[in-house]
Design a protein around this motif. Structure first.
Motif, PDB file in Angstrom:
ATOM      1  N   ARG A   1       4.317   2.304  -2.911  1.00 17.66           N
ATOM      2  CA  ARG A   1       2.866   2.505  -2.755  1.00 17.66           C
ATOM      3  C   ARG A   1       2.186   1.250  -2.228  1.00 17.66           C
ATOM      4  O   ARG A   1       1.241   1.324  -1.441  1.00 17.66           O
ATOM      5  CB  ARG A   1       2.264   2.950  -4.094  1.00 17.66           C
ATOM      6  CG  ARG A   1       2.701   4.362  -4.483  1.00 17.66           C
ATOM      7  CD  ARG A   1       1.976   4.907  -5.721  1.00 17.66           C
ATOM      8  NE  ARG A   1       2.238   6.333  -5.839  1.00 17.66           N
ATOM      9  CZ  ARG A   1       3.242   6.859  -6.532  1.00 17.66           C
ATOM     10  NH1 ARG A   1       4.063   6.054  -7.193  1.00 17.66           N
ATOM     11  NH2 ARG A   1       3.427   8.168  -6.576  1.00 17.66           N
ATOM     12  N   GLN A   2       2.688   0.108  -2.642  1.00 17.80           N
ATOM     13  CA  GLN A   2       2.145  -1.141  -2.118  1.00 17.80           C
ATOM     14  C   GLN A   2       2.432  -1.267  -0.626  1.00 17.80           C
ATOM     15  O   GLN A   2       1.563  -1.653   0.163  1.00 17.80           O
ATOM     16  CB  GLN A   2       2.752  -2.323  -2.875  1.00 17.80           C
ATOM     17  CG  GLN A   2       2.260  -3.689  -2.391  1.00 17.80           C
ATOM     18  CD  GLN A   2       3.024  -4.833  -3.033  1.00 17.80           C
ATOM     19  OE1 GLN A   2       4.226  -4.733  -3.283  1.00 17.80           O
ATOM     20  NE2 GLN A   2       2.331  -5.926  -3.310  1.00 17.80           N
ATOM     21  N   LEU A   3       3.647  -0.912  -0.222  1.00 20.05           N
ATOM     22  CA  LEU A   3       4.047  -1.057   1.179  1.00 20.05           C
ATOM     23  C   LEU A   3       3.401  -0.005   2.078  1.00 20.05           C
ATOM     24  O   LEU A   3       3.343  -0.188   3.304  1.00 20.05           O
ATOM     25  CB  LEU A   3       5.574  -0.958   1.292  1.00 20.05           C
ATOM     26  CG  LEU A   3       6.369  -2.107   0.671  1.00 20.05           C
ATOM     27  CD1 LEU A   3       7.852  -1.760   0.613  1.00 20.05           C
ATOM     28  CD2 LEU A   3       6.163  -3.395   1.460  1.00 20.05           C
ATOM     29  N   ALA A   4       2.915   1.086   1.501  1.00 20.37           N
ATOM     30  CA  ALA A   4       2.308   2.145   2.307  1.00 20.37           C
ATOM     31  C   ALA A   4       0.977   1.713   2.917  1.00 20.37           C
ATOM     32  O   ALA A   4       0.570   2.230   3.962  1.00 20.37           O
ATOM     33  CB  ALA A   4       2.093   3.394   1.457  1.00 20.37           C
ATOM     34  N   ASP A   5       0.316   0.769   2.277  1.00 25.59           N
ATOM     35  CA  ASP A   5      -0.999   0.346   2.740  1.00 25.59           C
ATOM     36  C   ASP A   5      -0.917  -0.231   4.153  1.00 25.59           C
ATOM     37  O   ASP A   5      -0.302  -1.273   4.374  1.00 25.59           O
ATOM     38  CB  ASP A   5      -1.568  -0.699   1.781  1.00 25.59           C
ATOM     39  CG  ASP A   5      -3.007  -1.075   2.118  1.00 25.59           C
ATOM     40  OD1 ASP A   5      -3.690  -0.274   2.785  1.00 25.59           O
ATOM     41  OD2 ASP A   5      -3.449  -2.171   1.717  1.00 25.59           O
ATOM     42  N   GLY A   6      -1.522   0.465   5.105  1.00 26.56           N
ATOM     43  CA  GLY A   6      -1.545  -0.006   6.489  1.00 26.56           C
ATOM     44  C   GLY A   6      -0.268   0.237   7.265  1.00 26.56           C
ATOM     45  O   GLY A   6      -0.158  -0.189   8.419  1.00 26.56           O
TER      46      GLY A   6
ATOM     47  N   PRO B   1       8.384 -12.015  -3.973  1.00 29.35           N
ATOM     48  CA  PRO B   1       9.092 -11.724  -5.223  1.00 29.35           C
ATOM     49  C   PRO B   1       9.135 -10.239  -5.576  1.00 29.35           C
ATOM     50  O   PRO B   1       9.990  -9.817  -6.356  1.00 29.35           O
ATOM     51  CB  PRO B   1       8.293 -12.504  -6.278  1.00 29.35           C
ATOM     52  CG  PRO B   1       7.593 -13.576  -5.507  1.00 29.35           C
ATOM     53  CD  PRO B   1       7.281 -12.974  -4.167  1.00 29.35           C
ATOM     54  N   LEU B   2       8.210  -9.445  -5.029  1.00 30.57           N
ATOM     55  CA  LEU B   2       8.177  -8.011  -5.340  1.00 30.57           C
ATOM     56  C   LEU B   2       9.050  -7.177  -4.407  1.00 30.57           C
ATOM     57  O   LEU B   2       9.149  -5.956  -4.577  1.00 30.57           O
ATOM     58  CB  LEU B   2       6.735  -7.496  -5.283  1.00 30.57           C
ATOM     59  CG  LEU B   2       5.754  -8.112  -6.284  1.00 30.57           C
ATOM     60  CD1 LEU B   2       4.362  -7.540  -6.087  1.00 30.57           C
ATOM     61  CD2 LEU B   2       6.229  -7.899  -7.720  1.00 30.57           C
ATOM     62  N   ALA B   3       9.675  -7.806  -3.416  1.00 28.71           N
ATOM     63  CA  ALA B   3      10.505  -7.072  -2.457  1.00 28.71           C
ATOM     64  C   ALA B   3      11.620  -6.324  -3.190  1.00 28.71           C
ATOM     65  O   ALA B   3      12.222  -6.836  -4.139  1.00 28.71           O
ATOM     66  CB  ALA B   3      11.092  -8.030  -1.436  1.00 28.71           C
ATOM     67  N   GLU B   4      11.869  -5.090  -2.738  1.00 27.70           N
ATOM     68  CA  GLU B   4      12.872  -4.216  -3.369  1.00 27.70           C
ATOM     69  C   GLU B   4      13.732  -3.612  -2.264  1.00 27.70           C
ATOM     70  O   GLU B   4      13.201  -3.101  -1.283  1.00 27.70           O
ATOM     71  CB  GLU B   4      12.135  -3.120  -4.162  1.00 27.70           C
ATOM     72  CG  GLU B   4      12.968  -2.409  -5.220  1.00 27.70           C
ATOM     73  CD  GLU B   4      13.838  -1.294  -4.647  1.00 27.70           C
ATOM     74  OE1 GLU B   4      14.845  -0.951  -5.283  1.00 27.70           O
ATOM     75  OE2 GLU B   4      13.500  -0.760  -3.572  1.00 27.70           O
TER      76      GLU B   4
END
Length: 321
Positions: A38-43, A268-271
């Motif tokens: 959801r964080q990566l979906a932004d933009g 640090p949040l990369a998955e």
């Protein structure tokens, strides 16, 4: 005089310095993956698809909670240790529990607000499909024998399988996992890695791990080594503007393949699976080079349709079916 270390001594040193194997943390893995998506979906140009996958991952998290503890075959562990082979190759160890997981996931997704209406017939068809047909689809996907008719249901089937295999891996002990050859496949389920990840924190800090796309186990592989053919020659890195250095493509001129590297040192949040999925622009860039992707993302299937000519690759979005 120098002394040659025996294998047991090497393993002991290995565990002191940094973990060779990182087993999945099932309590948080899917919840954190959904949050990252959801964080990566932004933009993101494929935001709709990323949010759709986040819903699948939410359903994985829910299904996991109702899944009984797996039975681990001790004979398989002993055999794998003896012959240095993967513990339970996924294609040969399908747990019937995956049908329960798939049904739980489909029930949640079928009632999820905002899910594309075009997916409802596909979800309905999967719910009504006989187990024998589901098993055939699962076997084809795990063996990468993907037919065009399987592509739409592939993310759902692979997501259900992933829950079962991840839970099974999480109940292992690190000492159960053998050293295997080649090092480019998962030592637990013999699947290919979806990406590699540079980890931060604890003894794993600064080390690269390959992340299994099926059971989410991670195993160590040194940097500047091809994660597909294990060559140390001709390794280069390519990126795309906008991704910074969080996700890059590691290319190998020896085997002509590439696989993404997800760098937690840069974010640090990369998955691994989420960042691989959200960096489709990098795959599009790489499609203009001679390098071919070494393995697929299980939730974004690239398939070779039966009716297409050899080499005519098609990216299929099940939400558009």
């Amino acid at each position: 005089m120098q002394r040659i270390l025996q294998r047991g001594e090497i393993e002991a040193i290995d565990q002191i310095n940094f973990p060779r194997i990182r087993l999945p943390e099932i309590g948080s893995l899917f919840a954190e993956r959904a949050a990252r998506l959801r964080q990566l979906a932004d933009g993101n140009p494929i935001a709709d698809y990323i949010l759709f996958v986040a819903q699948i991952v939410d359903a994985q998290h829910q299904a996991l909670a109702s899944l009984p503890a797996p039975e681990l075959p001790g004979d398989a562990i002993a055999l794998a240790q003896q012959h240095s082979m993967p513990l339970m190759p996924a294609a040969d160890h399908l747990d019937p529990a995956w049908h329960q997981v798939l049904d739980t996931m489909l029930a949640r997704l079928g009632s999820t607000h905002g899910l594309p209406a075009a997916l409802q017939p596909l979800i309905g068809a999967l719910r009504e499909m006989p187990h024998s047909e589901r098993e055939a689809v699962a076997s084809r996907l795990l063996q990468k024998e993907v037919a065009a008719r399987d592509v739409g249901m592939a993310p759902f089937v692979m997501a259900a399988l992933q829950v079962v295999f991840t839970q099974r891996a999480a109940h292992l002990s690190v000492s159960d996992v053998p050293y295997t050859e080649p090092a480019s496949i998962c030592p637990v389920c013999a699947s290919e890695p979806v990406a590699s990840v540079l980890r931060i924190g604890g003894k794993a800090n600064g080390h690269r791990y390959l992340h299994c796309g099926t059971c989410c186990t991670e195993w160590h592989m040194v940097r500047v080594k091809c994660s597909h053919c294990e060559s140390t020659k001709g390794i280069q890195y390519q990126g795309v503007e906008g991704l910074g250095e969080v996700v890059t493509a590691e290319t190998c001129t020896e085997c002509g393949s590439y696989r993404k590297v997800v760098n937690q040192e840069k974010d640090p949040l990369a998955e691994p699976l989420a960042d691989d999925l959200a960096s489709l622009m990098l795959d599009l860039l790489m499609s203009e080079t001679p390098f071919k992707r070494a393995s697929t993302n299980p939730l974004l299937y690239v398939a070779f349709a039966e009716e297409q000519a050899e080499g005519d690759q098609a990216l299929v979005d099940p939400a558009a079916e």
